[in-house]
Design a protein around this motif. Structure first.
Motif, PDB file in Angstrom:
ATOM      1  N   PRO A  11       0.820  -1.209   0.000  1.00 16.06           N
ATOM      2  CA  PRO A  11       0.000   0.000   0.000  1.00 16.06           C
ATOM      3  C   PRO A  11       0.857   1.264   0.000  1.00 16.06           C
ATOM      4  N   CYS A  30      -7.106  -5.840   2.740  1.00 13.78           N
ATOM      5  CA  CYS A  30      -8.087  -6.565   3.540  1.00 13.78           C
ATOM      6  C   CYS A  30      -9.009  -5.503   4.085  1.00 13.78           C
ATOM      7  N   CYS A  60     -10.289  -5.018   6.718  1.00 18.71           N
ATOM      8  CA  CYS A  60     -10.014  -4.508   8.061  1.00 18.71           C
ATOM      9  C   CYS A  60      -8.958  -3.408   8.036  1.00 18.71           C
ATOM     10  N   SER A  61      -8.205  -3.286   6.920  1.00 17.35           N
ATOM     11  CA  SER A  61      -7.226  -2.208   6.801  1.00 17.35           C
ATOM     12  C   SER A  61      -7.780  -1.010   6.046  1.00 17.35           C
ATOM     13  N   VAL A  98      -9.593   1.495   6.787  1.00 15.56           N
ATOM     14  CA  VAL A  98      -9.524   2.815   7.414  1.00 15.56           C
ATOM     15  C   VAL A  98      -8.110   3.410   7.428  1.00 15.56           C
ATOM     16  N   PRO A  99      -7.106   2.684   7.962  1.00 16.86           N
ATOM     17  CA  PRO A  99      -5.766   3.264   7.903  1.00 16.86           C
ATOM     18  C   PRO A  99      -5.317   3.551   6.477  1.00 16.86           C
ATOM     19  N   LEU A 100      -5.719   2.687   5.550  1.00 17.29           N
ATOM     20  CA  LEU A 100      -5.347   2.908   4.164  1.00 17.29           C
ATOM     21  C   LEU A 100      -5.981   4.185   3.622  1.00 17.29           C
ATOM     22  N   ILE A 116      -6.949   6.814   5.308  1.00 20.54           N
ATOM     23  CA  ILE A 116      -6.315   7.991   5.905  1.00 20.54           C
ATOM     24  C   ILE A 116      -4.931   8.211   5.303  1.00 20.54           C
ATOM     25  N   LYS A 157     -16.104   5.273  10.499  1.00 16.89           N
ATOM     26  CA  LYS A 157     -15.174   5.940  11.406  1.00 16.89           C
ATOM     27  C   LYS A 157     -14.508   7.146  10.752  1.00 16.89           C
TER      28      LYS A 157
END
Lengths: 351, 81
Positions: free
Chosen positions: A89, A118, A120-121, A123-125, A127, A322
Motif C-alpha cells: 500500500p 483486507c 479490516c485495513s 480505514v488506515p489505508l 487515511i 469511522k
C-alpha cells in the motif's frame, strides 16, 4: 527492487526453487487432470449410483468441483502472493500521490487489483492515502476495485466459466471502480470526511516498505498466503459447491429463468438488494453463481448479484463510518450500486 | 521493553495479540504489552495496514499476523539494540 535479493541466496538455491516449482506444477497438473475420471469412478463404481438420478448428478458435481476449485484457488493464490510481494500500500500511495484525477482513477483501480488489501485495513489505508495528497475520488477508485476485482474471483470465474466471462467481470469491475471514483471526485465531497482525518499528521513511515526480498522470501510469501487464504475460505468453497451441487442436481432446468432471467426487469435491482447485506467472499459465492447460471438465470443478473455481494459489503461500510460521514457513505454505496445495476442491465440486453 | 499492538479489534488483531503474548512468555522477556485500538492513536504510528506491532514506539511488523518465531526473533533483536 527487482530481484535485488538474489545475491542473498545465490544462483544455485534460486535454481533449486525453480526446479521444485516446476516439479510441483507438474504434479499439480497430473492430479488436476485426474479429477474428472476420479469423480466418475467415485460416483459410479464406488457408490454404485445409477446414472441419471438427481442424487447421482449432485454427487458427481460435488466430487468433481470441490477439489477442482480448491486446487485452482491454491495455485492462483500462490502466484498472486508472489506478485504481491512486489507491491505494498505504501508503494501504491507513493505512485498515486499528486496524480491528476482521471489518470489517477485509472491507475488507482489497477493498483487496487495487485495491492494486498483486507477490508479490516480500509480505514488506515484511506487515511494514509487522503492525507498524503491522493485525491478523494482516486482513493475511492482504489477502495472499490481492491475487493471487487480480486484474484480469487477471476480465477474461479475462469475455472468455471472460461476466460470470456472472467474478462468481462474484470473489465466491468474496473470500469465501475474508475467511473464511480471519478464521479465521487466530481461531487466534491471532501467536507463529508470526518474532520480529524485531515488533521492527522501526513506521511507514512518507510518502515512498512518491503525491503529487497529474495526469491526465497517471495516463495514463502506465496505459501503463507495460500495457507492464510485457502485455509480460511475452504469451508465457504465447500459449502458453496454443496449448495451448487444441490441446485445442479435437484432444481429443474430453466427454473431460474422466470426469477432471474433476462425477461424480468426487476431481477437486477433485486439481485443487488439481496447481495449487499450478504457478506461472502468470491470463493463462496461463485459456485452458487455457476449453479444459478446453469439453470437459466441471466448472466447480467448473476454478475450484478456477485458484484454486490463482494464489492458492496455492509461490514466494510460500518468500518468506513469511522472516517466518513453518513452522506458520503451513502453516496459511495449509491454510485457503486448504480454502476453495478448498469452492468447487470447491459449484459442482460447484450447477451 | 514496550510492545504495542495496533489494530481496531478485528479478528486478525486479536490473533496478533495472542501471538505476541506467547512469544513474550516463551522468550521470558520483561515487556509490557499494550493494545492500541483507537484509530486516531493508530494513525500516529503512520501505518497503513493493520494489524501492526510496534516495539518501543517503532513499527516493526504491519499488515499480517506474525508467527511466534518471528516475534521472538524481533524481540531478541530489539533487546540488543
Amino acid at each position: 527492487m527487482e530481484a535485488s535479493g538474489t545475491t542473498a541466496i545465490g544462483p544455485r538455491t534460486a535454481a533449486r526453487y525453480f526446479g521444485a516449482g516446476f516439479l510441483a506444477l507438474g504434479i499439480w497438473w497430473l492430479v488436476y487432470q485426474g479429477l474428472s475420471p476420479f469423480a466418475k469412478w467415485f460416483t459410479f463404481s464406488l457408490l454404485t449410483l445409477s446414472p441419471g438420478s438427481h442424487l447421482t448428478s449432485a454427487v458427481e458435481f460435488f466430487v468433481f468441483e470441490a477439489p477442482k476449485v480448491l486446487m485452482l484457488l491454491a495455485l492462483v493464490v500462490f502466484a498472486v502472493g508472489v506478485v504481491r510481494s512486489f507491491f505494498t500500500p505504501e508503494r501504491a500511495r507513493r505512485i498515486l500521490a499528486g496524480k491528476r484525477e482521471s489518470a489517477g482513477n485509472v491507475l488507482a483501480s489497477l493498483l487496487g487489483v495487485v495491492t494486498p488489501f483486507c477490508s479490516c485495513s480500509a480505514v488506515p489505508l484511506f487515511i494514509g492515502f487522503v492525507t498524503s495528497g491522493v485525491p478523494l475520488g482516486v482513493t475511492f477508485s482504489f477502495l472499490v476495485s481492491a475487493p471487487m476485482v480480486n484474484e480469487i474471483a477471476l480465477v474461479l470465474l475462469y475455472g468455471l466459466f472460461g476466460w470470456k466471462i472472467a474478462l468481462l467481470y474484470a473489465g466491468t469491475g474496473l470500469a465501475i471502480a474508475m467511473i464511480s471514483g471519478w464521479v465521487i471526485g466530481r461531487l466534491g465531497m471532501e467536507a463529508h470526511v470526518e474532520e480529524w482525518v485531515y488533521a492527522t499528521p501526513t506521511g507514512i513511515s518507510e518502515g512498512g516498505e518491503s525491503p529487497g526480498f529474495s526469491w526465497g522470501d517471495r516463495v514463502h510469501f506465496g505459501l503463507d498466503s495460500v495457507r492464510d487464504i485457502v485455509g480460511k475460505v475452504w469451508p465457504y468453497v465447500v459449502v458453496g459447491i454443496a449448495v451448487g451441487a444441490g441446485i445442479h442436481g435437484y432444481v429443474p432446468e430453466n427454473f431460474m429463468a422466470g426469477i432471474m432471467g433476462a425477461g424480468a426487469w426487476w431481477s437486477v435491482p433485486l439481485a443487488v438488494a439481496i447481495g449487499i447485506p450478504m457478506y461472502s467472499n468470491a470463493a463462496g459465492i461463485i459456485p452458487v453463481v455457476q449453479a444459478l447460471l446453469g439453470k437459466g438465470a441471466a448472466l447480467g443478473t448473476v454478475l450484478a448479484f456477485m458484484m454486490s455481494v463482494i464489492g458492496l459489503s455492509l461490514p466494510e461500510m460500518i468500518i468506513l463510518r469511522k472516517v466518513l460521514k453518513v452522506r458520503l457513505i451513502a453516496t459511495f454505496a449509491g454510485v457503486v450500486g448504480v454502476g453495478i445495476l448498469a452492468v447487470g442491465y447491459l449484459f442482460n440486453f447484450l447477451l | 521493553m514496550k510492545i504495542e499492538i495496533l489494530g481496531t479489534g478485528c479478528p486478525k488483531c486479536k490473533q496478533t495479540a495472542e501471538v505476541v503474548r506467547k512469544a513474550v512468555e516463551q522468550a521470558d522477556i520483561d515487556a509490557t504489552i499494550h493494545k492500541v485500538e483507537d484509530i486516531q492513536e493508530i494513525m500516529k504510528f503512520k501505518v497503513m495496514m493493520t494489524p501492526a506491532v510496534a516495539v518501543d514506539g517503532q513499527v516493526r511488523i504491519s499488515g499480517k499476523v506474525p508467527t511466534v518465531d518471528e516475534v521472538k526473533a524481533l524481540l531478541a533483536n530489539g533487546g540488543r539494540t
